[in-house]
Every structure is written in C-alpha cells, then in structure tokens.
Scaffold this motif. Structure first.
Motif, PDB file in Angstrom:
ATOM      1  N   GLU A 189      -9.906  11.830   9.600  1.00 41.00           N
ATOM      2  CA  GLU A 189      -9.646  10.404   9.692  1.00 41.00           C
ATOM      3  C   GLU A 189     -10.097   9.942  11.064  1.00 41.00           C
ATOM      4  O   GLU A 189      -9.773  10.554  12.083  1.00 41.00           O
ATOM      5  CB  GLU A 189      -8.157  10.111   9.491  1.00 41.00           C
ATOM      6  N   PHE A 190     -10.895   8.872  11.091  1.00 41.32           N
ATOM      7  CA  PHE A 190     -11.401   8.326  12.350  1.00 41.32           C
ATOM      8  C   PHE A 190     -11.328   6.812  12.253  1.00 41.32           C
ATOM      9  O   PHE A 190     -11.875   6.208  11.331  1.00 41.32           O
ATOM     10  CB  PHE A 190     -12.844   8.793  12.594  1.00 41.32           C
ATOM     11  N   ASN A 191     -10.632   6.199  13.209  1.00 37.96           N
ATOM     12  CA  ASN A 191     -10.451   4.734  13.213  1.00 37.96           C
ATOM     13  C   ASN A 191      -9.885   4.220  11.886  1.00 37.96           C
ATOM     14  O   ASN A 191     -10.321   3.192  11.368  1.00 37.96           O
ATOM     15  CB  ASN A 191     -11.766   4.016  13.524  1.00 37.96           C
ATOM     16  N   GLY A 192      -8.948   4.975  11.324  1.00 41.54           N
ATOM     17  CA  GLY A 192      -8.303   4.553  10.090  1.00 41.54           C
ATOM     18  C   GLY A 192      -9.115   4.798   8.831  1.00 41.54           C
ATOM     19  O   GLY A 192      -8.671   4.492   7.732  1.00 41.54           O
ATOM     20  N   GLN A 193     -10.305   5.340   8.970  1.00 38.58           N
ATOM     21  CA  GLN A 193     -11.162   5.619   7.818  1.00 38.58           C
ATOM     22  C   GLN A 193     -11.078   7.101   7.463  1.00 38.58           C
ATOM     23  O   GLN A 193     -11.355   7.945   8.306  1.00 38.58           O
ATOM     24  CB  GLN A 193     -12.624   5.264   8.133  1.00 38.58           C
ATOM     25  N   LYS A 194     -10.700   7.403   6.226  1.00 33.51           N
ATOM     26  CA  LYS A 194     -10.668   8.795   5.772  1.00 33.51           C
ATOM     27  C   LYS A 194     -12.037   9.166   5.234  1.00 33.51           C
ATOM     28  O   LYS A 194     -12.667   8.386   4.522  1.00 33.51           O
ATOM     29  CB  LYS A 194      -9.611   8.989   4.685  1.00 33.51           C
ATOM     30  N   ARG A 195     -12.483  10.361   5.628  1.00 33.92           N
ATOM     31  CA  ARG A 195     -13.756  10.898   5.151  1.00 33.92           C
ATOM     32  C   ARG A 195     -13.516  12.311   4.666  1.00 33.92           C
ATOM     33  O   ARG A 195     -12.630  13.001   5.156  1.00 33.92           O
ATOM     34  CB  ARG A 195     -14.780  10.885   6.278  1.00 33.92           C
TER      35      ARG A 195
END
Length: 112
Positions: free
Chosen positions: A89-95
């Motif tokens: 998770e980076f800046n609220g974005q899950k990848r």
C-alpha cells in the motif's frame, strides 16, 4: 513467504531485455542483494511463450547464476523458477501482483 513453482516445460523462453542490476532504492541507486549469499541481484526480462500466448516477465536472479551471453532474442532456460505473490500500500493505494525469481538463467544459444 509463499512460493509457487512455475513449470516451463513446453514453453519457449527468450531474453527480451538483457540483465540489469536490480535496485533496492531507485532514488539512492542502492543495489538489491540476495539475503543468503550477499550477491548482487539482477533482473532479466524474458518473453515467455506458451499455448499461443506471449508475455514479458521480469525474473530476478543472483548475478553469479547468469550464464552465457544474454542478449535480446537469446533462448534461455530458467532453473528453479518460482512466482511469489506480493501486495503493498502506497499513498492509500493498494497494489498487488506476482514477482518471479529463478535459481539460474542459462543461455541455450549454441556457442561458436
């Protein structure tokens, strides 16, 4: 960490991009190293063709375990290939996705 063995029997595998040092941190240029051996890690982009489908995948391998000259188009064998699922998770974005690691990448090109 889970590892999924990848069967390359019946697949055609060739170099799409020659080996490059894998960076742990792109901003600082810090090179990724194998935790067990301490060797630098490399990435080799390979074209994986099977059952009429082709996909370029990036395979991580320790530098000493690359053999032969690997230039674009070189047929290769991927020894001990495994896929590892990842998620972050980076800046609220899950990848999420899969990363690939091989024990060795060996040129199958005929010498001479």
């Amino acid at each position: 960490m889970r590892q999924i063995p990848v069967d390359t029997t019946g697949a055609t595998v060739m170099v799409a991009q020659p080996p490059q040092l894998k960076l742990r941190d792109k901003k600082t240029g810090q090179v990724a190293v194998d935790n067990e051996s301490g060797n630098n890690l490399m990435t080799v982009d390979v074209l994986f063709v099977m059952n009429g489908n082709a996909e370029v995948v990036s395979v991580t391998v320790a530098e000493p375990d690359i053999s032969g000259e690997l230039v674009t188009g070189t047929p290769v064998a991927l020894t001990g290939l495994v896929a590892r699922p990842w998620e972050n998770e980076f800046n609220g974005q899950k990848r999420h996705g899969l990363s690939f690691r091989a024990v060795a990448v060996t040129s199958l090109a005929k010498a001479g």
